[in-house]
Design a protein around this motif. Structure first.
Motif, mmCIF file in Angstrom:
data_model
loop_
_atom_site.group_PDB
_atom_site.id
_atom_site.type_symbol
_atom_site.label_atom_id
_atom_site.label_comp_id
_atom_site.label_asym_id
_atom_site.label_seq_id
_atom_site.Cartn_x
_atom_site.Cartn_y
_atom_site.Cartn_z
ATOM 1 N N GLY A 340 3.906 -7.971 11.823
ATOM 2 C CA GLY A 340 3.085 -7.124 12.030
ATOM 3 C C GLY A 340 3.947 -6.068 12.539
ATOM 4 N N SER A 341 5.041 -6.456 13.292
ATOM 5 C CA SER A 341 6.472 -5.308 13.537
ATOM 6 C C SER A 341 7.241 -4.445 12.947
ATOM 7 N N GLY A 342 6.079 -3.949 11.721
ATOM 8 C CA GLY A 342 6.511 -2.959 10.583
ATOM 9 C C GLY A 342 5.822 -1.528 11.373
ATOM 10 N N GLY A 343 6.504 -0.537 10.668
ATOM 11 C CA GLY A 343 5.853 0.233 11.226
ATOM 12 C C GLY A 343 4.972 0.612 11.109
ATOM 13 N N THR A 344 4.286 2.493 11.789
ATOM 14 C CA THR A 344 2.640 2.068 11.308
ATOM 15 C C THR A 344 2.087 3.511 10.901
ATOM 16 N N LEU A 345 3.356 4.918 10.854
ATOM 17 C CA LEU A 345 3.136 6.215 10.219
ATOM 18 C C LEU A 345 2.268 5.370 8.871
ATOM 19 N N PRO A 346 1.605 6.450 8.541
ATOM 20 C CA PRO A 346 0.638 6.190 7.343
ATOM 21 C C PRO A 346 2.380 7.352 6.248
ATOM 22 N N ALA A 347 1.598 6.450 4.926
ATOM 23 C CA ALA A 347 2.978 7.555 4.002
ATOM 24 C C ALA A 347 2.770 8.284 3.969
ATOM 25 N N PRO A 348 3.096 9.326 3.502
ATOM 26 C CA PRO A 348 3.234 11.055 2.908
ATOM 27 C C PRO A 348 2.184 10.383 1.609
ATOM 28 N N THR A 349 1.000 11.829 1.749
ATOM 29 C CA THR A 349 -0.370 11.541 0.609
ATOM 30 C C THR A 349 1.107 12.379 -0.579
ATOM 31 N N ALA A 350 1.313 13.133 -0.232
ATOM 32 C CA ALA A 350 2.225 13.825 -1.614
ATOM 33 C C ALA A 350 3.550 13.535 -1.996
ATOM 34 N N PRO A 351 4.410 13.358 -3.265
ATOM 35 C CA PRO A 351 5.552 13.819 -3.522
ATOM 36 C C PRO A 351 5.938 13.825 -2.302
ATOM 37 N N THR A 352 7.501 13.536 -2.112
ATOM 38 C CA THR A 352 8.263 13.090 -0.842
ATOM 39 C C THR A 352 9.310 12.888 -1.515
ATOM 40 N N HIS A 353 10.578 13.226 -0.358
ATOM 41 C CA HIS A 353 11.938 13.469 -0.674
ATOM 42 C C HIS A 353 12.443 12.512 -0.502
ATOM 43 N N ILE A 354 13.141 11.078 -0.927
ATOM 44 C CA ILE A 354 13.294 10.227 -0.662
ATOM 45 C C ILE A 354 15.134 9.980 -0.640
ATOM 46 N N CYS A 355 15.052 9.510 0.089
ATOM 47 C CA CYS A 355 17.291 9.402 0.712
ATOM 48 C C CYS A 355 17.277 8.430 1.011
ATOM 49 N N PHE A 356 18.474 7.558 0.411
ATOM 50 C CA PHE A 356 19.061 6.621 -0.220
ATOM 51 C C PHE A 356 20.338 6.509 0.768
ATOM 52 N N LYS A 357 20.617 6.898 2.459
ATOM 53 C CA LYS A 357 21.824 6.809 3.320
ATOM 54 C C LYS A 357 22.879 5.769 3.274
ATOM 55 N N GLY A 358 23.914 5.257 2.666
ATOM 56 C CA GLY A 358 25.025 4.954 2.770
ATOM 57 C C GLY A 358 23.768 2.781 2.843
ATOM 58 N N THR A 359 22.890 3.374 1.445
ATOM 59 C CA THR A 359 22.463 2.200 1.489
ATOM 60 C C THR A 359 22.975 0.331 1.147
ATOM 61 N N SER A 411 20.090 3.318 5.091
ATOM 62 C CA SER A 411 18.697 3.369 5.366
ATOM 63 C C SER A 411 18.582 3.768 4.025
ATOM 64 N N ILE A 412 16.491 4.411 3.807
ATOM 65 C CA ILE A 412 16.117 4.925 3.194
ATOM 66 C C ILE A 412 15.183 5.235 4.139
ATOM 67 N N THR A 413 15.384 7.102 3.659
ATOM 68 C CA THR A 413 14.573 7.916 4.382
ATOM 69 C C THR A 413 13.396 8.551 3.102
ATOM 70 N N LEU A 414 11.804 8.941 3.936
ATOM 71 C CA LEU A 414 11.283 9.682 2.889
ATOM 72 C C LEU A 414 10.836 11.218 4.110
ATOM 73 N N ASP A 415 10.858 12.277 2.867
ATOM 74 C CA ASP A 415 11.419 13.616 4.184
ATOM 75 C C ASP A 415 12.128 13.168 5.733
ATOM 76 N N GLY A 416 12.716 11.985 5.703
ATOM 77 C CA GLY A 416 13.955 12.334 6.663
ATOM 78 C C GLY A 416 13.309 11.275 7.719
ATOM 79 N N VAL A 417 12.363 10.668 7.531
ATOM 80 C CA VAL A 417 11.917 9.702 8.299
ATOM 81 C C VAL A 417 12.019 7.886 7.387
ATOM 82 N N ASP A 418 12.771 7.133 8.190
ATOM 83 C CA ASP A 418 12.713 6.022 8.481
ATOM 84 C C ASP A 418 11.455 5.105 7.239
ATOM 85 N N LEU A 419 12.286 3.963 6.193
ATOM 86 C CA LEU A 419 11.058 3.524 6.097
ATOM 87 C C LEU A 419 10.344 2.934 6.327
ATOM 88 N N ALA A 420 11.389 1.939 7.353
ATOM 89 C CA ALA A 420 11.006 1.318 7.723
ATOM 90 C C ALA A 420 9.911 1.614 9.188
#
Ligand SMILES: Nc1ncnc2c1ncn2[C@@H]1O[C@H](COP(=O)(O)OP(=O)(O)OP(=O)(O)O)[C@@H](O)[C@H]1O
Length: 615
Positions: A340-359, A411-420
């Motif tokens: 239950g501790s994961g994030g709560t933001l709904p995932a983007p519904t359109a293709p998104t900019h994915i970024c691996f940063k020093g992962t 981290s990994i981000t979707l449009d600048g927001v952490d995937l977590a």
């Protein structure tokens, strides 16, 4: 008693209480009936002792038959009641056990599938505990459910013994207390030995799991080809026997030890039996009691023995305590908090900019760094090819991208927001994967494709359209029942497919998912089983269609560079990071490792062609 032992006993007591707490899972009605049956059953030995004594006294005292009607009727009612209770208890026990175990297994499945990722499933201890909670042990099924019901049986037995002792105490209080004490002492001693046996059983869960693996592998159709052709049958049977012997030898030795150590219980039982017969006999001889009282005393003493003796419930409880302990370890596992501790933001519904940063990433329990400061952009709508040697971390990268594993650094981000920060389920409903080890569901062709988006009401047109794009339509049309054909030979009327045909079905499943809102298509070696023609068509049919027509993003891993060369961008993964990136022509111009690999693959074809020409 040493401190550790006191602690251990308290712990076992706590677990036994926890087993009792499982009982309401049987349902109110079943539990009520079960408690009633055990209660009546515990009244029987003492009641029959009193009634039989009364019957004998009446028979000796009365000249006519009239005086024995009431005691005879009481004996008959008690015996009948005892029999009815015995008959009713068996199915009630079974029903309660099934319900309790059913609930526990549902809870187990919830806990295993609940966490955000799959890291916990890679831990050996976790897998052992899952097996321990789900297993049915020994010649008789022993589970937490049997342990919980066993607690009731035990309570019934102890109550029965105590009531019989009360009856006996009416005539000979010292004998009653003595017999009850001896019975409980014997019980405690024997139980202690079985606790040790239960401990051995628990510590050998891994061996049993390996044994089951060899048994399943040997008897299942999946592995039969290789086993027959390599002649592995005898070797595997020996592995199975070795693992069995590894833990059974210890169990057998302990059992032999238990039998050897039984002499003191035999002596105690002999002494108690002699006392139970001789003391009432002496009282009769002295004229202190009559024949009726003698029978009551002997039967009550017998009731103390039998009700207090060890039944299978003692073992059920010991084994169940082990399973419950394993369940508690699973519940306390750090992954449980992930649920239950994961994030709560709904995932983007359109293709998104994915970024691996020093992962960075390493698998739990492993020192090996698989991803080491990986920096990578995946742009919306692009086709990104990923290449690299075996073990370079390509599949691992996909696991991180799909939220199955979490980065251990960066981290990994979707449009600048952490995937977590995103709700993992909503993100997964945006991702459509074809992994190397995709699932072959033993279901119909229709279901195998529709499971790409289980939340939608699939219509045949959408399923056939996905099958068409994946090159699976013709194959489905040739199946005996078309989309309704079962894709398994394990059921009558079912068929099995070839490796390449299954791969087409898996691709169709992924395309069906893309058609229903997944905008990130992830393909790990999607052409590994395809024939040359299908591989050649693959890019246009699947990749270009998904990216160009639908605007989705495609991440494509392949060792066949001919499959990835048309990707918008290709990255080479080496040592846990990207070492080269660009389009095919840019990488060829660069003349680095990618160009070497490509030329190596291409030169094999040229060489083959030359050979053919010469011949
Ligand atoms: N579940 C796991 N637990 C521990 N280590 C693992 C696990 N899965 C993979 N690894 C290790 O991680 C490394 C990267 O594996 P991965 O499957 O990501 O490589 P890959 O680039 O996809 O290889 P391939 O081209 O052979 O498919 C390997 O050394 C592998 O042994």
């Amino acid at each position: 008693m040493r401190r550790a032992e006191v602690g251990h006993r308290l712990e076992v007591l706590r677990l036994r209480r926890a087993l009792l707490a499982l009982l309401p899972g049987a349902g109110r009605g079943v539990l009520g009936a079960l408690v009633g049956a055990h209660l009546l059953g515990s009244l029987a030995p003492g009641g029959i002792a009193v009634a039989t004594g009364w019957l004998l006294t009446s028979a000796l005292d009365t000249a006519g038959a009239g005086g024995i009607v009431a005691p005879l009727a009481l004996v008959a009612v008690l015996v009948l009641l005892g029999q009815c209770v015995e008959i009713a208890r068996e199915p009630l026990d079974l029903l309660a056990v099934r319900r309790i175990d059913g609930r526990l297994r549902s809870e187990l499945r919830r806990r295993v599938t609940g966490p955000r990722g799959i890291a916990h499933l890679d831990e050996v201890g976790y897998a052992d505990d899952v097996a321990r909670v789900s297993e049915a042990g020994g010649w008789r099924t022993r589970t937490p459910g049997t342990g919980a019901v066993g607690q009731l049986t035990l309570a019934g037995r102890l109550l029965g013994a105590t009531l019989s002792a009360f009856v006996l105490a009416w005539y000979a209080p010292v004998l009653a207390v003595g017999l009850l004490g001896v019975t409980l002492l014997m019980r405690a001693g024997i139980r202690r030995q079985w606790v040790r046996l239960g401990g051995i059983w628990d510590s050998r869960s891994g061996d049993r799991r390996r044994m089951k693996y060899w048994a399943d592998t040997l008897s299942g159709p999946r592995d039969a080809k290789e086993i027959r052709l390599f002649g592995l049958g005898v070797w595997m049977t020996e592995r199975h026997t070795d693992h069995g012997r590894a833990w059974l030898t210890e169990i057998w030795a302990e059992r032999r030890g238990i039998l050897r150590r039984q002499w003191w219980t035999f002596l105690l039982a002999l002494g108690a039996g002699l006392a139970a017969l001789s003391l009432p006999g002496a009282a009769l001889a002295a004229g202190e009691i009559g024949a009726g009282e003698l029978i009551t005393m002997v039967l009550a003493a017998w009731g103390v023995f039998t009700a207090g003796a060890m039944g299978h419930e003692a073992f059920d409880i010991e084994y169940a305590v082990g399973a419950l302990r394993a369940f508690e370890r699973l519940a306390a596992h750090p992954s449980a908090a992930e649920g239950g501790s994961g994030g709560t933001l709904p995932a983007p519904t359109a293709p998104t900019h994915i970024c691996f940063k020093g992962t960075g990433f390493r698998y739990p329990g492993s020192d090996r760094v698989v991803l080491d400061g990986l920096d990578l952009d995946i742009r919306p709508g692009e086709v990104l090819g990923i290449v690299g040697r075996n073990g370079a971390g390509k599949t691992t990268m996909l696991k991180l991208l799909t939220g199955l594993q979490s980065p251990t650094a960066g981290s990994i981000t979707l449009d600048g927001v952490d995937l977590a920060d995103f709700d993992v389920d909503s993100w997964r409903r945006r991702v459509s994967p074809v992994f190397q080890d995709f699932l072959h569901y033993p279901l119909t062709a229709r279901e195998n494709i529709a499971l790409g988006a289980p939340e939608v009401d699939a219509d045949d047109a959408a399923i056939l359209s996905a099958a068409d794009a994946a090159g699976a339509r013709e194959l489905i049309e040739r199946l005996p029942d078309g989309l309704d054909t079962l894709l398994t030979r394990e059921h009558t009327g079912g068929v099995d497919l070839s490796g390449g045909q299954w791969q087409r079905i898996a691709i169709a499943r992924a395309l069906f998912a893309v058609a229903h809102g997944r905008h990130l298509l992830v393909l790990d070696e999607p052409t590994a089983h395809l024939d040359v023609r299908a591989e050649t068509e693959f890019y246009d049919r699947v990749v270009a269609a998904v990216s160009g027509v639908r605007g989705s993003t495609v991440v494509l891993i392949s060792h066949r560079l001919s499959t990835v060369r048309r990707a918008d961008r290709i990255v080479l993964l080496e040592g846990g990071r990207t070492t080269e990136a660009g389009s095919h022509s840019e990488l060829m111009d660069l003349g680095g490792d990618y160009a070497d690999l490509y030329q190596l693959q291409a030169s094999r074809f040229v060489a083959d062609e030359t050979e053919w020409t010469v011949v």
